[in-house]
Design an enzyme around this catalytic site. Structure first.
Site, PDB file in Angstrom:
ATOM      1  N   HIS A   1       1.852   4.183  -3.041  1.00  0.00           N
ATOM      2  CA  HIS A   1       1.691   5.635  -2.892  1.00  0.00           C
ATOM      3  C   HIS A   1       2.934   6.348  -3.426  1.00  0.00           C
ATOM      4  O   HIS A   1       2.838   7.308  -4.203  1.00  0.00           O
ATOM      5  CB  HIS A   1       1.521   6.009  -1.413  1.00  0.00           C
ATOM      6  CG  HIS A   1       0.137   5.839  -0.879  1.00  0.00           C
ATOM      7  ND1 HIS A   1      -0.993   6.191  -1.588  1.00  0.00           N
ATOM      8  CD2 HIS A   1      -0.306   5.372   0.320  1.00  0.00           C
ATOM      9  CE1 HIS A   1      -2.065   5.944  -0.858  1.00  0.00           C
ATOM     10  NE2 HIS A   1      -1.674   5.436   0.295  1.00  0.00           N
ATOM     11  N   HIS A  31       0.828  -1.205   0.000  1.00  0.00           N
ATOM     12  CA  HIS A  31       0.000   0.000   0.000  1.00  0.00           C
ATOM     13  C   HIS A  31       0.868   1.264   0.000  1.00  0.00           C
ATOM     14  O   HIS A  31       0.689   2.148  -0.853  1.00  0.00           O
ATOM     15  CB  HIS A  31      -0.902  -0.031   1.239  1.00  0.00           C
ATOM     16  CG  HIS A  31      -1.848   1.113   1.349  1.00  0.00           C
ATOM     17  ND1 HIS A  31      -3.189   1.006   1.062  1.00  0.00           N
ATOM     18  CD2 HIS A  31      -1.657   2.410   1.736  1.00  0.00           C
ATOM     19  CE1 HIS A  31      -3.775   2.167   1.260  1.00  0.00           C
ATOM     20  NE2 HIS A  31      -2.877   3.035   1.668  1.00  0.00           N
ATOM     21  N   GLU A  32       1.797   1.356   0.928  1.00  0.00           N
ATOM     22  CA  GLU A  32       2.608   2.558   1.047  1.00  0.00           C
ATOM     23  C   GLU A  32       3.603   2.702  -0.107  1.00  0.00           C
ATOM     24  O   GLU A  32       3.844   3.811  -0.590  1.00  0.00           O
ATOM     25  CB  GLU A  32       3.355   2.565   2.389  1.00  0.00           C
ATOM     26  CG  GLU A  32       2.451   2.653   3.602  1.00  0.00           C
ATOM     27  CD  GLU A  32       1.588   3.895   3.608  1.00  0.00           C
ATOM     28  OE1 GLU A  32       2.040   4.949   3.105  1.00  0.00           O
ATOM     29  OE2 GLU A  32       0.454   3.828   4.120  1.00  0.00           O
TER      30      GLU A  32
END
Length: 220
Positions: free
Chosen positions: A38, A34-35
């Site tokens: 980003h 997820h990160e």
């Protein structure tokens, strides 16, 4: 002493211990993907901040917030260290922030699909073994629903969740600034909602609906 140790070992539920280890591994993987996504989205839009701070990494220790990890067990939701993003690098800052924010939840849905596909390949082609059974169960029953849950939860339009940044792209500048001003209080709001139980059944139904739809699509 020997009898005490034997009794302690016999009382130890190895299945529950394995389940806990696999759940932690799934959380690490979901948050890391997820990160990282980003940061990759921000880089693609012209912001090198995450790259310069070595956050484009699949090393979970670069992303894990230990309090956020603990909250995933205590409150049912948690967080990682936010990937640093500088919207001044974007040609259109609000739209750039929205796309960067969407990359996280989108990666979780893709991860869930990949986990289910791995499970299907194991089911169809892998000879049975205990190890394959563990991998199958991990992908299908732990990683996939957890990843869907993380992606869906982050789409809630409450700061600092990703959904708030997507919503902000459609707001006039004055409302956008106001929304971002209260971002620091968002975690408190989410904690209160979690402990009170408001919205939890709706999120659970959403996770189950998406999970069931993907299951039917992939396994037929």
């Amino acid at each position: 002493m020997l009898h005490y140790l034997q009794g302690l070992l016999s009382a130890l539920d190895l299945t529950s211990l394995l389940d806990a280890v696999l759940r932690v591994a799934a959380i690490f993987l979901c948050l890391t993907i997820h990160e990282t996504c980003h940061g990759l989205a921000a880089l693609a839009l012209g912001d090198p901040t995450a790259k310069s701070m070595h956050r484009l990494s699949l090393n979970p220790l670069r992303h894990i917030d230990w309090i956020g990890l603990l909250m995933m067990f205590v409150a049912g939701f948690g967080w990682a260290k936010p990937v640093p993003v500088d919207p001044r690098y974007f040609r259109k800052p609000k739209q750039g922030m929205a796309l960067t924010a969407l990359a996280g939840p989108a990666s979780n849905f893709v991860l869930a699909v990949l986990a289910m596909l791995i499970s299907k390949v194991i089911y169809l082609y892998a000879p049975y073994s205990v190890a394959m059974d563990v991998v199958f169960s991990f992908c299908l029953y732990t990683l996939a629903p957890l990843s869907i849950g993380l992606g869906l939860f982050n789409l809630i339009p409450i700061p600092p969740l990703d959904g708030s940044k997507v919503l902000a792209a459609f707001l006039p500048d004055r409302q956008y600034i106001t929304l971002m001003r209260y971002e620091r209080y968002g975690i408190v709001v989410l904690l209160v909602l979690s402990f009170v139980g408001i919205g939890s059944s709706l999120i659970s139904r959403g996770i189950l609906g998406i999970y069931s739809a993907l299951l039917s699509l992939i396994f037929g």
